[in-house]
Design a protein around this motif. Structure first.
Motif, PDB file in Angstrom:
ATOM      1  N   GLY A  23       0.807  -1.325   0.015  1.00 33.90           N
ATOM      2  CA  GLY A  23       0.020   0.029  -0.075  1.00 33.90           C
ATOM      3  C   GLY A  23       0.990   1.035  -0.111  1.00 33.90           C
ATOM      4  N   MET A  24       2.008   1.170   0.653  1.00 36.87           N
ATOM      5  CA  MET A  24       2.965   2.451   0.732  1.00 36.87           C
ATOM      6  C   MET A  24       3.629   2.679  -0.663  1.00 36.87           C
ATOM      7  SD  MET A  24       5.855   3.267   3.588  1.00 36.87           S
ATOM      8  CE  MET A  24       6.533   1.887   3.438  1.00 36.87           C
ATOM      9  N   LEU A  25       3.995   1.671  -1.350  1.00 35.34           N
ATOM     10  CA  LEU A  25       4.363   1.643  -2.735  1.00 35.34           C
ATOM     11  C   LEU A  25       3.108   2.315  -3.639  1.00 35.34           C
ATOM     12  CD1 LEU A  25       6.471  -1.609  -3.079  1.00 35.34           C
ATOM     13  CD2 LEU A  25       7.304   0.923  -2.798  1.00 35.34           C
ATOM     14  N   SER A  26       2.042   1.741  -3.301  1.00 33.89           N
ATOM     15  CA  SER A  26       0.873   2.194  -4.320  1.00 33.89           C
ATOM     16  C   SER A  26       0.923   3.924  -3.974  1.00 33.89           C
ATOM     17  CB  SER A  26      -0.306   1.701  -3.983  1.00 33.89           C
ATOM     18  OG  SER A  26      -0.268   0.213  -4.275  1.00 33.89           O
ATOM     19  N   LEU A  38       2.778  14.721 -14.404  1.00 34.52           N
ATOM     20  CA  LEU A  38       2.636  13.845 -15.095  1.00 34.52           C
ATOM     21  C   LEU A  38       1.118  13.263 -15.448  1.00 34.52           C
ATOM     22  CD1 LEU A  38       5.351  11.342 -14.237  1.00 34.52           C
ATOM     23  CD2 LEU A  38       5.544  12.894 -15.988  1.00 34.52           C
ATOM     24  N   THR A  39       1.020  12.597 -16.502  1.00 38.35           N
ATOM     25  CA  THR A  39      -0.543  12.263 -16.249  1.00 38.35           C
ATOM     26  C   THR A  39      -0.926  11.354 -15.203  1.00 38.35           C
ATOM     27  OG1 THR A  39      -0.048  10.325 -17.542  1.00 38.35           O
ATOM     28  CG2 THR A  39      -0.586  12.324 -18.953  1.00 38.35           C
ATOM     29  N   ARG A  40      -2.287  11.549 -14.932  1.00 41.00           N
ATOM     30  CA  ARG A  40      -2.627  10.680 -13.746  1.00 41.00           C
ATOM     31  C   ARG A  40      -2.931   9.213 -13.978  1.00 41.00           C
ATOM     32  NH1 ARG A  40      -8.338  13.132 -11.547  1.00 41.00           N
ATOM     33  NH2 ARG A  40      -7.978  11.055 -10.550  1.00 41.00           N
ATOM     34  N   LEU A  41      -2.762   8.440 -12.768  1.00 43.76           N
ATOM     35  CA  LEU A  41      -2.859   7.023 -13.009  1.00 43.76           C
ATOM     36  C   LEU A  41      -4.604   6.407 -12.986  1.00 43.76           C
ATOM     37  CD1 LEU A  41      -0.334   5.838 -10.426  1.00 43.76           C
ATOM     38  CD2 LEU A  41       0.058   5.838 -12.881  1.00 43.76           C
ATOM     39  N   PRO A  42      -4.715   5.543 -13.599  1.00 43.40           N
ATOM     40  CA  PRO A  42      -6.062   4.976 -13.568  1.00 43.40           C
ATOM     41  C   PRO A  42      -6.454   4.890 -12.189  1.00 43.40           C
ATOM     42  CG  PRO A  42      -4.783   3.426 -14.693  1.00 43.40           C
ATOM     43  CD  PRO A  42      -3.690   4.444 -14.210  1.00 43.40           C
ATOM     44  N   SER A  43      -8.042   4.685 -11.813  1.00 38.89           N
ATOM     45  CA  SER A  43      -8.517   4.721 -10.625  1.00 38.89           C
ATOM     46  C   SER A  43      -7.997   3.428  -9.702  1.00 38.89           C
ATOM     47  CB  SER A  43      -9.932   4.765 -10.800  1.00 38.89           C
ATOM     48  OG  SER A  43     -10.623   3.607 -11.394  1.00 38.89           O
ATOM     49  N   PHE A  44      -7.687   2.404 -10.478  1.00 38.71           N
ATOM     50  CA  PHE A  44      -7.224   1.017  -9.658  1.00 38.71           C
ATOM     51  C   PHE A  44      -6.237   1.393  -8.639  1.00 38.71           C
ATOM     52  CE2 PHE A  44      -4.619   0.369 -13.139  1.00 38.71           C
ATOM     53  CZ  PHE A  44      -3.364  -0.152 -12.486  1.00 38.71           C
ATOM     54  N   ALA A  45      -5.411   2.405  -9.287  1.00 40.36           N
ATOM     55  CA  ALA A  45      -4.158   2.474  -8.351  1.00 40.36           C
ATOM     56  C   ALA A  45      -4.589   3.379  -7.078  1.00 40.36           C
ATOM     57  CB  ALA A  45      -3.263   3.476  -9.137  1.00 40.36           C
ATOM     58  N   TYR A  46      -5.433   4.046  -6.999  1.00 42.03           N
ATOM     59  CA  TYR A  46      -5.997   4.725  -5.863  1.00 42.03           C
ATOM     60  C   TYR A  46      -6.660   3.837  -5.047  1.00 42.03           C
ATOM     61  CZ  TYR A  46      -5.349   9.149  -8.279  1.00 42.03           C
ATOM     62  OH  TYR A  46      -4.622  10.171  -9.093  1.00 42.03           O
ATOM     63  N   TRP A  47      -7.356   2.781  -5.524  1.00 45.13           N
ATOM     64  CA  TRP A  47      -7.828   1.771  -4.650  1.00 45.13           C
ATOM     65  C   TRP A  47      -6.562   0.761  -4.134  1.00 45.13           C
ATOM     66  CZ3 TRP A  47     -12.457   1.803  -2.924  1.00 45.13           C
ATOM     67  CH2 TRP A  47     -13.483   2.453  -3.455  1.00 45.13           C
ATOM     68  N   LEU A  48      -5.800   0.411  -4.875  1.00 45.85           N
ATOM     69  CA  LEU A  48      -4.533  -0.220  -4.302  1.00 45.85           C
ATOM     70  C   LEU A  48      -3.697   0.433  -3.203  1.00 45.85           C
ATOM     71  CD1 LEU A  48      -2.556  -1.473  -7.431  1.00 45.85           C
ATOM     72  CD2 LEU A  48      -4.023  -2.901  -5.648  1.00 45.85           C
ATOM     73  N   ALA A  49      -3.842   2.014  -3.200  1.00 47.30           N
ATOM     74  CA  ALA A  49      -3.410   2.683  -2.105  1.00 47.30           C
ATOM     75  C   ALA A  49      -4.279   2.355  -0.762  1.00 47.30           C
ATOM     76  CB  ALA A  49      -3.484   4.291  -2.420  1.00 47.30           C
ATOM     77  N   MET A  50      -5.495   1.701  -0.767  1.00 47.18           N
ATOM     78  CA  MET A  50      -6.198   1.706   0.533  1.00 47.18           C
ATOM     79  C   MET A  50      -5.455   0.395   1.000  1.00 47.18           C
ATOM     80  SD  MET A  50      -8.493   3.696   0.975  1.00 47.18           S
ATOM     81  CE  MET A  50      -7.756   5.039   0.450  1.00 47.18           C
TER      82      MET A  50
END
Length: 83
Positions: A23-26, A38-50
């Motif tokens: 999660g910290m890496l995400s 830079l361009t934003r990451l897709p929304s699944f990256a935000y869910w991985l941060a959880m």
């Protein structure tokens, strides 16, 4: 950690630490595009941060499980010594 190898609390602490690290890496990967414009990451990256708070929760539950098991063992020793 407890003195018993492979106890449930130890396993939960280890798994929680791994999940927290992922999660910290995400979280770092999510915030890098903002810092370097830079361009934003897709929304699944935000869910991985959880995974970060989830890992913390799993590790804390492992610590509490170890503490309760240790208290139970101490209480059982006291009862056996008194009886």
């Amino acid at each position: 950690m407890s003195d018993r190898p492979g106890s449930t609390g130890d396993v939960l602490v280890r798994v929680g630490g791994i999940v927290f690290g992922l999660g910290m890496l995400s979280v770092v990967a999510v915030f890098v595009p903002y810092v370097f414009d830079l361009t934003r990451l897709p929304s699944f990256a935000y869910w991985l941060a959880m995974l970060m708070p989830l890992g913390l929760l799993v590790a804390l539950s492992g610590l509490f499980a170890d503490a309760r098991a240790g208290a139970r063992r101490r209480r059982a020793k006291q009862v056996a010594a008194a009886g």
